[in-house]
Write a protein that holds these residues in place. Structure first.
Motif, mmCIF file in Angstrom:
data_model
loop_
_atom_site.group_PDB
_atom_site.id
_atom_site.type_symbol
_atom_site.label_atom_id
_atom_site.label_comp_id
_atom_site.label_asym_id
_atom_site.label_seq_id
_atom_site.Cartn_x
_atom_site.Cartn_y
_atom_site.Cartn_z
ATOM 1 N N ASP A 261 -4.248 0.699 5.075
ATOM 2 C CA ASP A 261 -4.044 1.460 3.836
ATOM 3 C C ASP A 261 -5.373 1.735 3.144
ATOM 4 O O ASP A 261 -6.180 0.821 2.937
ATOM 5 C CB ASP A 261 -3.121 0.677 2.884
ATOM 6 C CG ASP A 261 -1.743 0.464 3.479
ATOM 7 O OD1 ASP A 261 -1.269 1.336 4.227
ATOM 8 O OD2 ASP A 261 -1.136 -0.598 3.198
ATOM 9 N N LYS A 371 4.291 4.739 4.506
ATOM 10 C CA LYS A 371 3.228 5.221 3.621
ATOM 11 C C LYS A 371 3.829 5.810 2.347
ATOM 12 O O LYS A 371 3.356 5.540 1.225
ATOM 13 C CB LYS A 371 2.396 6.288 4.344
ATOM 14 C CG LYS A 371 1.530 5.768 5.477
ATOM 15 C CD LYS A 371 0.312 5.025 4.962
ATOM 16 C CE LYS A 371 -0.646 4.703 6.089
ATOM 17 N NZ LYS A 371 -1.806 3.919 5.608
ATOM 18 N N ARG A 375 3.226 1.896 0.866
ATOM 19 C CA ARG A 375 2.282 1.177 1.723
ATOM 20 C C ARG A 375 2.549 -0.335 1.714
ATOM 21 O O ARG A 375 3.373 -0.832 0.983
ATOM 22 C CB ARG A 375 0.827 1.480 1.349
ATOM 23 C CG ARG A 375 0.442 2.949 1.481
ATOM 24 C CD ARG A 375 -1.012 3.177 1.093
ATOM 25 N NE ARG A 375 -1.418 4.560 1.376
ATOM 26 C CZ ARG A 375 -1.234 5.580 0.541
ATOM 27 N NH1 ARG A 375 -0.651 5.363 -0.632
ATOM 28 N NH2 ARG A 375 -1.617 6.789 0.873
#
Length: 383
Positions: A261, A371, A375
């Motif tokens: 991330d 996502k 995340r």
């Protein structure tokens, strides 16, 4: 000893020097294959020593230069025995692809001591001849013992040819040793061409073996990510290919797609050098959570894939969660800054035969969902 015979020995030394260059070159392109360059070095010194003992020392003795005969013969014997010890070590390193053990290194002083003992005994040519013949038999014994391990194609054929050549040479050198012990040592014009021809064969086969090993090393390197040491995309499919049909048929496949991330922020804040360390640490952490049967690859900048195989593929979601937690708690080793990273993971499971490409697409879709979900989480798609 004729002049032609002496010239033949000198030509053999010249060829050994050329072979030294060839083996050195192959070692440079072989990317970590052990025992190649040292073979060339050992063979060169062995050829040089044999030429000094069987050629130069014999010429000096015939010319009546007795004062120079003993030191030349001793130097030749030392070079030859030392070269033979290096050759023996090279065979061990090449076949086993490991460094020599402490006991194996003892071959070098042990064989060199044979020449030293002959020199101390004051028997210039016969003694050094006996020392060299005994060292030759030791080398050939090591060679015959080690080469039996090379029993897979394409290594099998050149290895078997080397075994045949070594066996014939062992018979010739055993006869040499007997003659040296009875005070009859001397160059044998009748079979010297056989001797040299067999060594040409052995060196040619060794070059073939080295080339095969080098090609395999390059092929393996082309399948690895140079930064993390994990498989790349090509290596991923190559590793799975032999069992892929069976795993697909049995529905024993699952795919985990992983992406760090906001990794760009790490590079922007700390620089690419720290970013590379984070990727290496990430790879080590993921590898520590997977089994040896799982296939782990880096497929992009901060993107990774784990293909879970076997009946445990149905537990891929639990594995993905363990990886997520391990990465979230991962800490960099000092003096690196305290970088913290998280990862989003997408998992694709199948309850029926499903191609790997479909599973990878499903895992990517699950990753994008993770996502979008904020995340640092795992999303699973079951097909």
């Amino acid at each position: 000893m004729t002049t032609d015979f002496y010239n033949l020995l000198l030509a053999d030394c010249a060829l050994a020097f050329i072979l030294l260059g060839l083996f050195w070159y192959v070692s440079r392109v072989s990317r970590g294959v052990r025992g190649i360059a040292s073979w060339g070095v050992g063979h060169f010194f062995y050829s040089l020593g044999a030429a000094m003992l069987d050629g130069t020392a014999q010429q000096l003795e015939r010319a009546g230069a007795t004062a120079a005969t003993a030191p030349v013969a001793a130097a030749g014997g030392m070079f030859a025995c030392g070269g033979l010890a290096v050759l023996a070590g090279s065979v061990i390193k090449f076949v086993q692809q490991r460094e020599q053990t402490r006991s194996e290194w003892l071959l070098v002083p042990a064989l060199a001591a044979l020449s030293l003992l002959a020199w101390l005994a004051g028997d210039a040519i016969d003694g050094q001849g006996a020392a060299m013949s005994l060292a030759e038999l030791v080398l050939l014994g090591v060679m015959l013992w080690q080469l039996r391990h090379l029993d897979v194609p394409p290594l099998r054929v050149p290895a078997r040819l080397m075994v045949i050549g070594a066996a014939v040479l062992a018979w010739l050198y055993a006869r040499d040793l007997l003659q040296a012990l009875t005070g009859q040592y001397g160059p044998n014009d009748a079979w010297v061409n056989v001797d040299l021809s067999l060594w040409y064969l052995i060196n040619f086969c060794m070059l073939m073996l080295a080339s095969f090993r080098a090609a395999e090393s390059l092929r393996q390197t082309a399948m690895l990510d140079p930064l993390t040491g994990t498989l790349n995309r090509r290596g991923l499919f190559a590793r799975l290919d032999p069992d892929l049909e069976r795993l697909t048929r049995e529905a024993h496949l699952a795919v985990i797609a992983l992406d760090l991330d906001r990794f760009k922020r790490v590079n922007d804040r700390y620089g690419h050098e720290i970013g590379d360390l984070v990727l290496q640490k990430t790879s080590d952490t993921i590898r520590g959570q997977t089994r040896e049967y799982d296939v782990f690859a880096r497929t992009g900048g901060e993107e990774f894939v784990i293909v879970v195989t076997g009946p445990d593929a149905r537990n891929a979601q639990q594995l993905a969660e363990r990886i997520r937690i391990a990465l979230a708690t991962m800490r960099m080793d000092p003096p690196a800054p305290p970088v913290r990273v998280t990862a989003s993971l997408g998992v694709s499971l199948c309850n029926r035969p499903m191609s790997l490409s479909m599973l990878m697409r499903a895992a990517d879709e699950a990753l994008y969902t993770a996502k979008r979900a904020g995340r640092d989480c795992v999303v699973t798609h079951t097909l």
